[in-house]
Design a protein around this motif. Sequence first.
Motif, PDB file in Angstrom:
ATOM      1  N   GLN A  29       0.751  -1.200  -0.536  1.00 43.02           N
ATOM      2  CA  GLN A  29      -0.184  -0.166  -0.111  1.00 43.02           C
ATOM      3  C   GLN A  29       0.734   1.114  -0.112  1.00 43.02           C
ATOM      4  N   PRO A  30       0.427   1.700  -0.509  1.00 41.84           N
ATOM      5  CA  PRO A  30       1.460   3.268  -1.306  1.00 41.84           C
ATOM      6  C   PRO A  30       1.342   4.161   0.184  1.00 41.84           C
ATOM      7  N   ALA A  31       2.624   4.570   0.761  1.00 40.56           N
ATOM      8  CA  ALA A  31       2.926   5.617   1.786  1.00 40.56           C
ATOM      9  C   ALA A  31       2.305   7.204   1.758  1.00 40.56           C
ATOM     10  N   LEU A  32       0.600   7.181   1.414  1.00 34.85           N
ATOM     11  CA  LEU A  32       0.350   8.348   1.161  1.00 34.85           C
ATOM     12  C   LEU A  32      -0.282   8.741   2.443  1.00 34.85           C
ATOM     13  N   VAL A  33       0.069   9.751   3.001  1.00 34.76           N
ATOM     14  CA  VAL A  33      -0.241  10.540   4.092  1.00 34.76           C
ATOM     15  C   VAL A  33      -1.986  10.984   3.602  1.00 34.76           C
ATOM     16  N   GLU A  34      -2.457  10.327   4.627  1.00 35.41           N
ATOM     17  CA  GLU A  34      -4.363  10.994   4.289  1.00 35.41           C
ATOM     18  C   GLU A  34      -4.381  11.795   5.733  1.00 35.41           C
ATOM     19  N   GLN A  35      -4.199  11.573   6.243  1.00 36.62           N
ATOM     20  CA  GLN A  35      -4.059  13.183   7.648  1.00 36.62           C
ATOM     21  C   GLN A  35      -2.258  13.382   8.734  1.00 36.62           C
ATOM     22  N   VAL A  36      -2.936  14.249   9.215  1.00 35.95           N
ATOM     23  CA  VAL A  36      -2.271  14.507  10.049  1.00 35.95           C
ATOM     24  C   VAL A  36      -2.660  15.346  10.675  1.00 35.95           C
ATOM     25  N   LEU A  37      -1.888  14.811  12.555  1.00 37.85           N
ATOM     26  CA  LEU A  37      -2.707  15.341  13.513  1.00 37.85           C
ATOM     27  C   LEU A  37      -1.934  16.523  14.616  1.00 37.85           C
ATOM     28  N   PRO A  38      -3.646  17.282  15.150  1.00 40.75           N
ATOM     29  CA  PRO A  38      -2.878  18.255  15.490  1.00 40.75           C
ATOM     30  C   PRO A  38      -2.024  18.385  16.576  1.00 40.75           C
ATOM     31  N   GLY A  39      -1.109  19.184  17.067  1.00 38.50           N
ATOM     32  CA  GLY A  39      -0.100  18.829  17.936  1.00 38.50           C
ATOM     33  C   GLY A  39       1.631  18.315  17.565  1.00 38.50           C
ATOM     34  N   SER A  40       1.030  17.053  16.416  1.00 36.07           N
ATOM     35  CA  SER A  40       1.977  15.959  16.436  1.00 36.07           C
ATOM     36  C   SER A  40       3.427  16.377  15.612  1.00 36.07           C
ATOM     37  N   ALA A  41       4.611  15.652  15.947  1.00 32.80           N
ATOM     38  CA  ALA A  41       5.737  16.432  15.160  1.00 32.80           C
ATOM     39  C   ALA A  41       5.793  16.360  13.430  1.00 32.80           C
ATOM     40  N   ALA A  42       4.573  16.100  13.248  1.00 35.50           N
ATOM     41  CA  ALA A  42       4.185  15.682  11.574  1.00 35.50           C
ATOM     42  C   ALA A  42       3.410  17.142  11.311  1.00 35.50           C
ATOM     43  N   GLN A  43       2.081  18.256  11.716  1.00 37.20           N
ATOM     44  CA  GLN A  43       2.277  19.222  12.020  1.00 37.20           C
ATOM     45  C   GLN A  43       2.817  20.520  11.527  1.00 37.20           C
ATOM     46  N   GLY A  44       2.271  21.541  10.481  1.00 41.66           N
ATOM     47  CA  GLY A  44       3.602  22.471   9.688  1.00 41.66           C
ATOM     48  C   GLY A  44       4.240  21.497   8.978  1.00 41.66           C
ATOM     49  N   VAL A  45       4.886  20.018   8.916  1.00 39.50           N
ATOM     50  CA  VAL A  45       6.034  19.610   8.148  1.00 39.50           C
ATOM     51  C   VAL A  45       5.601  19.240   6.594  1.00 39.50           C
ATOM     52  N   LEU A  46       4.446  18.026   7.291  1.00 41.80           N
ATOM     53  CA  LEU A  46       4.002  17.009   6.120  1.00 41.80           C
ATOM     54  C   LEU A  46       2.954  17.513   5.860  1.00 41.80           C
ATOM     55  N   MET A  47       1.729  17.020   4.736  1.00 39.02           N
ATOM     56  CA  MET A  47       0.559  17.548   4.373  1.00 39.02           C
ATOM     57  C   MET A  47      -0.342  16.005   4.117  1.00 39.02           C
ATOM     58  N   PRO A  48      -1.232  16.737   4.344  1.00 31.79           N
ATOM     59  CA  PRO A  48      -2.292  15.616   3.418  1.00 31.79           C
ATOM     60  C   PRO A  48      -2.488  15.124   1.943  1.00 31.79           C
ATOM     61  N   GLY A  49      -1.943  14.044   1.212  1.00 35.85           N
ATOM     62  CA  GLY A  49      -1.399  14.533  -0.067  1.00 35.85           C
ATOM     63  C   GLY A  49       0.274  14.049  -0.100  1.00 35.85           C
ATOM     64  N   ASP A  50       0.670  13.979   0.688  1.00 37.45           N
ATOM     65  CA  ASP A  50       2.666  13.752   0.448  1.00 37.45           C
ATOM     66  C   ASP A  50       2.340  12.780   0.633  1.00 37.45           C
ATOM     67  N   LEU A  51       3.567  12.031  -0.776  1.00 40.42           N
ATOM     68  CA  LEU A  51       4.335  10.152  -0.585  1.00 40.42           C
ATOM     69  C   LEU A  51       5.239  10.454  -0.222  1.00 40.42           C
ATOM     70  N   VAL A  52       5.444   9.063   0.978  1.00 36.88           N
ATOM     71  CA  VAL A  52       6.366   9.169   2.161  1.00 36.88           C
ATOM     72  C   VAL A  52       7.642   8.138   1.087  1.00 36.88           C
ATOM     73  N   LEU A  53       8.633   8.716   1.022  1.00 40.94           N
ATOM     74  CA  LEU A  53       9.859   7.534  -0.151  1.00 40.94           C
ATOM     75  C   LEU A  53      10.597   7.600   0.774  1.00 40.94           C
ATOM     76  N   ALA A  54      10.968   8.039   2.266  1.00 39.37           N
ATOM     77  CA  ALA A  54      12.112   7.603   2.583  1.00 39.37           C
ATOM     78  C   ALA A  54      12.138   8.259   3.880  1.00 39.37           C
ATOM     79  N   VAL A  55      12.574   7.544   5.047  1.00 38.99           N
ATOM     80  CA  VAL A  55      12.186   8.226   6.939  1.00 38.99           C
ATOM     81  C   VAL A  55      14.234   8.230   7.239  1.00 38.99           C
TER      82      VAL A  55
END
Length: 452
Positions: A220-246
């Motif tokens: 299943q493609p790592a396609l971001v559907e939601q970013v939780l408020p107050g999380s580390a990803a807020q303001g960095v990642l957006m819904p619709g981003d496709l994660v390619l590497a960590v």
Amino acid sequence: MGEFIGSVWWMIVSLGVLVTFHEFGHYWVARRCGVKVLRFSVGFGRPLFMRRNRAGTEFAIAAIPLGGYVKMLDEREVEVHPAERGQAFNHKTVWQRIAIVAAGPLANLILCVALLWAMFVIGKQDYSATIGRTTGMAQAAGLQAGDRVLSVDARSVATAGQASMALTTAAMDRQDAQVEVLDGQDQRRTRVLPLSQLPAGFDERWVPSLVGLTWQFRVQPALVEQVLPGSAAQGVLMPGDLVLAVDGQRIDGADQVSPAVLALGQRGGPGMIEVQRAGERLALELTPRQGKDGRGQPTWQIGIGFPETSTPAYDTTLQYGPFAAVPAALRETGRAASDSLGMMRRIVTSNASLQNVSGPITIARVANQTAQRGLDWFLWFLAVMSLSLCIINLLPIPILDGGHLLYYLIELVKGSPLSERAMAAGQYIGLAMLAGLMGLAFYNDILGLVQR
């Protein structure tokens, strides 16, 4: 409750079809051999419906839909009028009795071919044997994402299921597998999977996963559907981003993100998250935070969610014209028979686990699941079950058709029937063997339910 009712219903339908054809085989040949048939029953117990034809045969549907039988005129069971002795089963030649008994399994074999023919004409939707991701043993062998498996040990495969079965067979035999693939450049290449190196006692149900092979339809493609408020990803990642590497670790599917984030959190400090956004590749800095998983256990998280896993769309269809479907059905019947007989042999020689023996609970669940997937899959299920019924009934176990055939073969050799005492002893042995087999099947069914 809906799944339970569906499983029971589709099991009744399946058994009704398979048993009717099996018993009709006995009935049809018995009538051609001049045997009087007293009753043709689908199910056991008290008849719910009954009708008598001109020949005096009662056709019945009984209350317990777990089998069926054909009752023939036989002096060993009922008193026979002298005028009807010529129509009694026990007065027929040994070759006629062999034909009558063998007709049931043969009817199931014919039904299997017919069902597979219908399935191929309709078109069976399935998943191609395309590799989505490799790690470990599969990666070391040179298999790569995008490779499509063409054959395993010179046995051609068209679907992921066929490829998995071929790999599992080789693994149970402790043999390395020659895997022929078509790579991304449309070049045929042969890779060797060292399946003989799998540890003793490996789980036979997950051979592809154990060697590090994931089929494309499971990724299943790592396609971001939601970013939780107050999380580390807020303001960095957006819904619709496709994660390619960590943190430099390539991501091919959503299931790889959590382990990669956990490793980053354990390492400590920020890491780079590479994503594709609006066709552009971005490298973004992000630091995981400690939180709790669904079981309340501490873990490292970044606060993103992916779409809930759903059944992926089929990417291949096995379909033939009415004439081409005939040899295709015969080939598939041969393949399935070889797999079934091979599995039985491996169970007897301890090369395969006894967990491969399934009972009515598993059969009911699979009947329901395949019925929900469509007519093509349900036809496939009925075909496999019909073939299994054929093979099981031909086993030389007293009570089964194969046991009766064994008696008649002995009669041919010695020139006279076995004594009633010997046949009765064989019946008791057969009952004990069937009881043990059914007990094992029920145990595996219940264990499977507990482990779900």
